[in-house]
Motif scaffolding. Structure first.
Motif, short mmCIF file in Angstrom:
data_model
loop_
_atom_site.label_atom_id
_atom_site.label_comp_id
_atom_site.label_asym_id
_atom_site.label_seq_id
_atom_site.Cartn_x
_atom_site.Cartn_y
_atom_site.Cartn_z
N GLY A 30 3.11 7.63 1.51
CA GLY A 30 3.02 6.42 2.30
C GLY A 30 4.16 6.29 3.29
O GLY A 30 4.89 7.26 3.55
N LEU A 31 4.35 5.10 3.81
CA LEU A 31 5.38 4.84 4.80
C LEU A 31 6.57 4.13 4.16
O LEU A 31 6.52 3.73 3.01
N ASP A 32 7.65 4.00 4.95
CA ASP A 32 8.83 3.23 4.54
C ASP A 32 9.35 3.65 3.17
O ASP A 32 9.63 2.81 2.31
N GLY A 63 35.43 16.03 8.02
CA GLY A 63 34.93 14.90 8.79
C GLY A 63 33.71 15.19 9.63
O GLY A 63 33.29 14.34 10.42
N ARG A 64 33.12 16.38 9.49
CA ARG A 64 31.95 16.73 10.29
C ARG A 64 30.69 16.15 9.65
O ARG A 64 30.56 16.14 8.42
N GLU A 65 29.79 15.68 10.51
CA GLU A 65 28.55 15.08 10.03
C GLU A 65 27.68 16.11 9.31
O GLU A 65 27.53 17.24 9.78
N LEU A 66 27.11 15.68 8.18
CA LEU A 66 26.19 16.51 7.41
C LEU A 66 24.79 15.89 7.48
O LEU A 66 24.65 14.70 7.80
N PRO A 67 23.76 16.67 7.18
CA PRO A 67 22.42 16.08 7.12
C PRO A 67 22.38 14.92 6.14
O PRO A 67 23.02 14.95 5.08
N ARG A 68 21.66 13.90 6.50
CA ARG A 68 21.57 12.72 5.63
C ARG A 68 20.67 13.00 4.43
O ARG A 68 20.03 14.03 4.35
N LEU A 69 20.69 12.09 3.49
CA LEU A 69 19.93 12.29 2.26
C LEU A 69 18.44 12.43 2.55
O LEU A 69 17.88 11.67 3.34
N THR A 70 17.82 13.38 1.89
CA THR A 70 16.36 13.46 1.93
C THR A 70 15.78 12.38 1.04
O THR A 70 16.49 11.74 0.24
N HIS A 71 14.47 12.16 1.16
CA HIS A 71 13.83 11.19 0.27
C HIS A 71 14.00 11.61 -1.18
O HIS A 71 14.23 10.76 -2.05
N PRO A 88 0.81 -1.23 0.00
CA PRO A 88 0.00 0.00 0.00
C PRO A 88 0.84 1.27 0.00
O PRO A 88 0.36 2.31 -0.48
N ASN A 89 2.07 1.21 0.51
CA ASN A 89 2.91 2.41 0.51
C ASN A 89 3.38 2.75 -0.89
O ASN A 89 3.32 3.91 -1.32
N ALA A 90 3.84 1.75 -1.63
CA ALA A 90 4.23 1.99 -3.02
C ALA A 90 3.03 2.42 -3.85
O ALA A 90 3.14 3.27 -4.74
N VAL A 91 1.86 1.85 -3.55
CA VAL A 91 0.64 2.26 -4.26
C VAL A 91 0.35 3.73 -3.99
O VAL A 91 -0.04 4.48 -4.91
N PRO A 138 12.30 4.94 2.26
CA PRO A 138 13.61 4.41 1.87
C PRO A 138 13.53 3.00 1.26
O PRO A 138 14.24 2.70 0.30
N GLN A 139 12.66 2.16 1.82
CA GLN A 139 12.52 0.81 1.26
C GLN A 139 11.89 0.87 -0.13
O GLN A 139 12.29 0.12 -1.03
N GLN A 140 10.92 1.76 -0.33
CA GLN A 140 10.34 1.93 -1.67
C GLN A 140 11.42 2.29 -2.67
O GLN A 140 11.48 1.74 -3.78
N ILE A 141 12.29 3.22 -2.28
CA ILE A 141 13.34 3.68 -3.19
C ILE A 141 14.32 2.56 -3.47
O ILE A 141 14.69 2.30 -4.63
N GLY A 142 14.75 1.85 -2.42
CA GLY A 142 15.72 0.78 -2.61
C GLY A 142 15.19 -0.35 -3.47
O GLY A 142 15.95 -0.99 -4.20
N ASN A 143 13.88 -0.62 -3.41
CA ASN A 143 13.28 -1.72 -4.17
C ASN A 143 12.99 -1.34 -5.62
O ASN A 143 12.71 -2.23 -6.43
N ALA A 144 13.03 -0.06 -5.94
CA ALA A 144 12.58 0.39 -7.26
C ALA A 144 13.56 0.00 -8.36
O ALA A 144 14.77 -0.08 -8.15
#
Length: 323
Positions: A297-299, A272-280, A35-38, A301-307
């Motif tokens: 929807g939710l999750d 070496g200083r931490e920067l903001p992480r990637l946005t969606h 449902p999140n990918a939908v 990062p998982q939607q992106i990784g699975n695409a």
């Protein structure tokens, strides 16, 4: 001569393959269970059926004459527990048996997710049996699935297709990411070939201006994310099986393979200083989506990784068309 195509996209996810097909001028309709990918697909205006591909078949999509799919990869991926890899020989045998008798049957005891890799074959054989064979078939998965795609290739050639399968590396098609995928393209009328690279391969320490001058340089993270200052990306997973051995890539190199854990990717500045992480949005760009893709929807990062990466999808559809 291939008539105008219309894809049915199995396991459609948030729209990577649909977007690649659209870029090639081909419409599509996707079937997606999550449902999140939908939610993302609907926000993007992509034609979508929310459901399980096992509950449908070619007769439910009479307007389509082309098939695409990227079955779930978790059981085959090196990042998973390996249930699919353990069943590889039995899945290959099931493909060969389907080619012999026309019936697709999952091996007894096969993991439910693993057996989904047989669904594109079920659809393809069902369409052929109904005398409405798909004009083209486009499939992609993790590299471990290549033996299954090789078995598919033999079955498809046995029913009149020209088919090819192999391992492609995504930075060679303009994606700002090194990612290896097992792919298959098949064409019913006329010969087919895997898409030729458009960009040079990434080699650590080799300047991107070196190599085949007929190809474009690979695309870096800095190219894809011009709003970011200089940074180094520290991998969200270990190398060599050691989670403490985190790889590093400078922003003037392509990204590591984008996974569902992309939100764990650390970025540091030259000091070496931490920067903001990637946005969606930024993570999606590294997977080939437009910066304004309406993730919902939710999750996410998982939607992106699975695409399916959009540039790879585009190249595969163009290859299936014979371009």
């Amino acid at each position: 001569m291939i008539p105008p195509l219309h894809f049915v996209d199995l396991f459609a996810g948030p729209g990577g393959l649909d977007l690649g097909a659209r870029n090639a001028g081909v419409p599509s309709v996707g079937i997606e269970k999550d449902p999140n990918a939908v939610a993302t697909r609907l926000a993007a205006g992509l034609p979508t059926v929310h459901g399980d591909v096992r509950d449908f078949g070619p007769a439910d999509f009479p307007e389509t004459n082309a098939l695409a799919g990227g079955p779930p990869c978790q059981t085959f991926s090196g990042a998973g527990l390996g249930a699919g890899r353990a069943q590889l020989d039995r899945i290959v045998a099931a493909v060969k048996q389907a080619g012999a008798d026309g019936h697709v049957t999952a091996p007894a005891g096969a993991d439910e997710r693993t057996a989904l890799v047989l669904e594109p074959l079920r659809w393809t054989l069902a369409a052929a049996t109904a005398s409405r064979p798909y004009e083209v078939v486009v499939l992609e998965q993790v590299p471990a699935v290549l033996p299954i795609w090789a078995a598919y290739t033999a079955v498809l050639e046995g029913i009149g297709y020209s088919a090819r399968c192999g391992i492609l590396t995504t930075e060679e098609y303009g994606l700002p990411q090194t990612r290896r995928r097992a792919v298959l393209v098949a064409r019913l009328h006329g010969p087919v070939a895997l898409p030729a690279p458009t960009h040079r391969p990434f080699r650590r320490g080799v300047p991107r201006c070196d190599g085949n001058q007929a190809l474009k340089p690979w695309v870096s993270m800095a190219d894809a994310l011009p709003g970011r200052g200089p940074f180094t990306a520290i991998s969200n997973y270990g190398t060599g099986g050691d989670p403490k051995a985190r790889g590093r890539r400078d922003c003037d190199e392509p990204a590591f393979t984008v996974t569902g854990k992309i939100s764990r990717l650390r970025l540091v500045d030259p000091d070496g200083r931490e920067l903001p992480r990637l946005t969606h949005s930024e993570a999606g760009v590294l997977q080939g989506f437009p910066a304004n893709w309406p993730w919902a929807g939710l999750d996410i990062p998982q939607q992106i990784g699975n695409a399916c990466p959009r540039p790879l999808a585009h190249a595969l559809v163009e290859a299936a068309l014979g371009h």
